[in-house]
Enzyme design. Structure first.
Site, PDB file in Angstrom:
ATOM      1  N   GLY A 185       0.735  -1.180   0.076  1.00 51.47           N
ATOM      2  CA  GLY A 185      -0.006  -0.078  -0.157  1.00 51.47           C
ATOM      3  C   GLY A 185       0.997   1.327   0.121  1.00 51.47           C
ATOM      4  O   GLY A 185       2.201   1.241   0.351  1.00 51.47           O
TER       5      GLY A 185
ATOM      6  N   GLN B  75       3.224   9.975   1.291  1.00 55.37           N
ATOM      7  CA  GLN B  75       4.201   9.351   1.124  1.00 55.37           C
ATOM      8  C   GLN B  75       4.844   9.536  -0.081  1.00 55.37           C
ATOM      9  O   GLN B  75       6.254   9.198  -0.188  1.00 55.37           O
ATOM     10  CB  GLN B  75       4.412   7.933   1.255  1.00 55.37           C
ATOM     11  CG  GLN B  75       3.736   6.959   2.416  1.00 55.37           C
ATOM     12  CD  GLN B  75       3.672   5.675   2.451  1.00 55.37           C
ATOM     13  OE1 GLN B  75       2.759   5.251   2.016  1.00 55.37           O
ATOM     14  NE2 GLN B  75       4.782   5.062   3.009  1.00 55.37           N
TER      15      GLN B  75
ATOM     16  N   CYS C 120       7.033  -0.639   6.039  1.00 55.16           N
ATOM     17  CA  CYS C 120       6.426   0.834   5.526  1.00 55.16           C
ATOM     18  C   CYS C 120       7.579   1.159   4.700  1.00 55.16           C
ATOM     19  O   CYS C 120       8.770   1.220   4.929  1.00 55.16           O
ATOM     20  CB  CYS C 120       6.231   1.717   6.600  1.00 55.16           C
ATOM     21  SG  CYS C 120       5.358   3.491   6.012  1.00 55.16           S
ATOM     22  N   LEU C 121       7.122   1.566   3.369  1.00 57.27           N
ATOM     23  CA  LEU C 121       7.903   2.105   2.429  1.00 57.27           C
ATOM     24  C   LEU C 121       8.741   3.566   2.916  1.00 57.27           C
ATOM     25  O   LEU C 121       9.853   3.594   2.558  1.00 57.27           O
ATOM     26  CB  LEU C 121       7.196   2.459   1.158  1.00 57.27           C
ATOM     27  CG  LEU C 121       6.680   1.124   0.531  1.00 57.27           C
ATOM     28  CD1 LEU C 121       5.947   1.674  -0.976  1.00 57.27           C
ATOM     29  CD2 LEU C 121       7.769   0.013   0.075  1.00 57.27           C
TER      30      LEU C 121
ATOM     31  N   HIS D 145      -3.306   0.538   8.347  1.00 54.15           N
ATOM     32  CA  HIS D 145      -1.841   1.153   8.178  1.00 54.15           C
ATOM     33  C   HIS D 145      -1.930   2.272   7.213  1.00 54.15           C
ATOM     34  O   HIS D 145      -1.192   3.473   7.330  1.00 54.15           O
ATOM     35  CB  HIS D 145      -0.985   0.207   7.809  1.00 54.15           C
ATOM     36  CG  HIS D 145       0.387   0.492   7.607  1.00 54.15           C
ATOM     37  ND1 HIS D 145       1.584   0.022   8.049  1.00 54.15           N
ATOM     38  CD2 HIS D 145       0.773   1.352   6.521  1.00 54.15           C
ATOM     39  CE1 HIS D 145       2.747   0.685   7.589  1.00 54.15           C
ATOM     40  NE2 HIS D 145       2.233   1.475   6.430  1.00 54.15           N
ATOM     41  N   GLU D 146      -2.578   2.236   6.017  1.00 52.38           N
ATOM     42  CA  GLU D 146      -2.546   3.194   4.899  1.00 52.38           C
ATOM     43  C   GLU D 146      -3.226   4.451   5.607  1.00 52.38           C
ATOM     44  O   GLU D 146      -3.034   5.560   5.371  1.00 52.38           O
ATOM     45  CB  GLU D 146      -3.198   2.710   3.353  1.00 52.38           C
ATOM     46  CG  GLU D 146      -2.220   1.715   3.107  1.00 52.38           C
ATOM     47  CD  GLU D 146      -0.931   2.019   2.965  1.00 52.38           C
ATOM     48  OE1 GLU D 146      -0.606   3.100   2.745  1.00 52.38           O
ATOM     49  OE2 GLU D 146       0.009   1.179   3.238  1.00 52.38           O
TER      50      GLU D 146
ATOM     51  N   HIS E 219      -1.664   6.711   7.758  1.00 52.84           N
ATOM     52  CA  HIS E 219      -0.729   7.619   7.055  1.00 52.84           C
ATOM     53  C   HIS E 219      -1.349   9.159   6.701  1.00 52.84           C
ATOM     54  O   HIS E 219      -0.709  10.249   6.816  1.00 52.84           O
ATOM     55  CB  HIS E 219      -0.201   7.251   5.719  1.00 52.84           C
ATOM     56  CG  HIS E 219       0.812   6.237   5.707  1.00 52.84           C
ATOM     57  ND1 HIS E 219       2.103   6.644   6.394  1.00 52.84           N
ATOM     58  CD2 HIS E 219       1.247   5.018   5.595  1.00 52.84           C
ATOM     59  CE1 HIS E 219       3.171   5.882   6.201  1.00 52.84           C
ATOM     60  NE2 HIS E 219       2.360   4.521   5.708  1.00 52.84           N
TER      61      HIS E 219
HETATM   62 NI    NI Z   1       3.408   2.945   5.521  1.00 52.60          NI
END
Ligand code: NI
Length: 193
Positions: A49, A54, A109-110, A151-152, A155
């Site tokens: 995701g 991000q 997480c990216l 999680h998304e 953000h």
């Molecule tokens: Ni993340």
């Protein structure tokens, strides 16, 4: 449709609350290009995701897709899903999800490259959002995929998984691969006896 750079932990935009998208702007070139770029960036990074902040865009959009993801081999499949202005309702009985009402999963997480850590979240969630054509969507997700969407959406509120992690489970990817057994990586309360 370029791959965009990914903001990393420490970037202030990751800690701010993102703005609602005006539904009248969803069809705009700017928003549609952002969504296309987010999908391309997600694929390039092999993530599950990605949320707009991000990629340095503080608007309430996230994209998710899991197709036999090598980073998350135990995750159920998620078809490509674009959520705009999502609202989540995690479902559990008490003030916090009990063990059987939870997924306890090592998340990554990216924006926090190289780290994994265990996070407990509700295993059922209702989702209300707009899709990329501006239509309303209502979804009900259960199991590890419910963790992904929580999680998304976190953000979009400036919350990262490291805020929710059991800190003593934090580990780097090599150590995760070496020391965390496969059957401990994703625990779905509904499947535990
Ligand atoms: Ni993340």
């Amino acid at each position: 449709m370029p791959v965009r750079p990914i903001a990393r932990l420490g970037e202030p935009l990751l800690r701010s609350r993102s703005h609602e998208v005006d539904p009248d702007h969803i069809a705009s070139r700017r928003i549609q290009t952002l969504i296309d770029d987010m999908i391309e960036t997600l694929h390039d990074a092999r993530g599950a995701g990605l949320a707009a902040p991000q990629v340095f865009e503080p608007v309430r959009i996230c994209v998710m897709e899991v197709e036999a993801n090598e980073r998350y081999p135990a995750l159920d499949r998620i078809p490509l899903t674009v959520l705009i202005n999502p609202r989540l309702q995690p479902i559990f009985s008490g003030s916090t999800p009990s063990r059987t009402e939870s997924v306890i999963m090592y998340e990554g997480c990216l924006s926090v490259p190289g780290l994994r850590g265990r996070v407990q979240r509700a295993r059922k969630v209702n989702i209300s959002a707009l899709d990329r054509t501006g239509n309303s969507v209502e979804l009900h997700w259960e199991g590890p995929v419910a963790s992904v969407v929580q999680h998304e959406v976190d953000h979009l509120d400036g919350v990262l998984f490291v805020d929710r992690v059991e800190t003593r489970t934090l580990c780097f990817l090599d150590e995760y691969a070496k020391y965390v057994p496969m059957d401990q990586r994703i625990l779905d309360g509904a499947r535990m006896t």
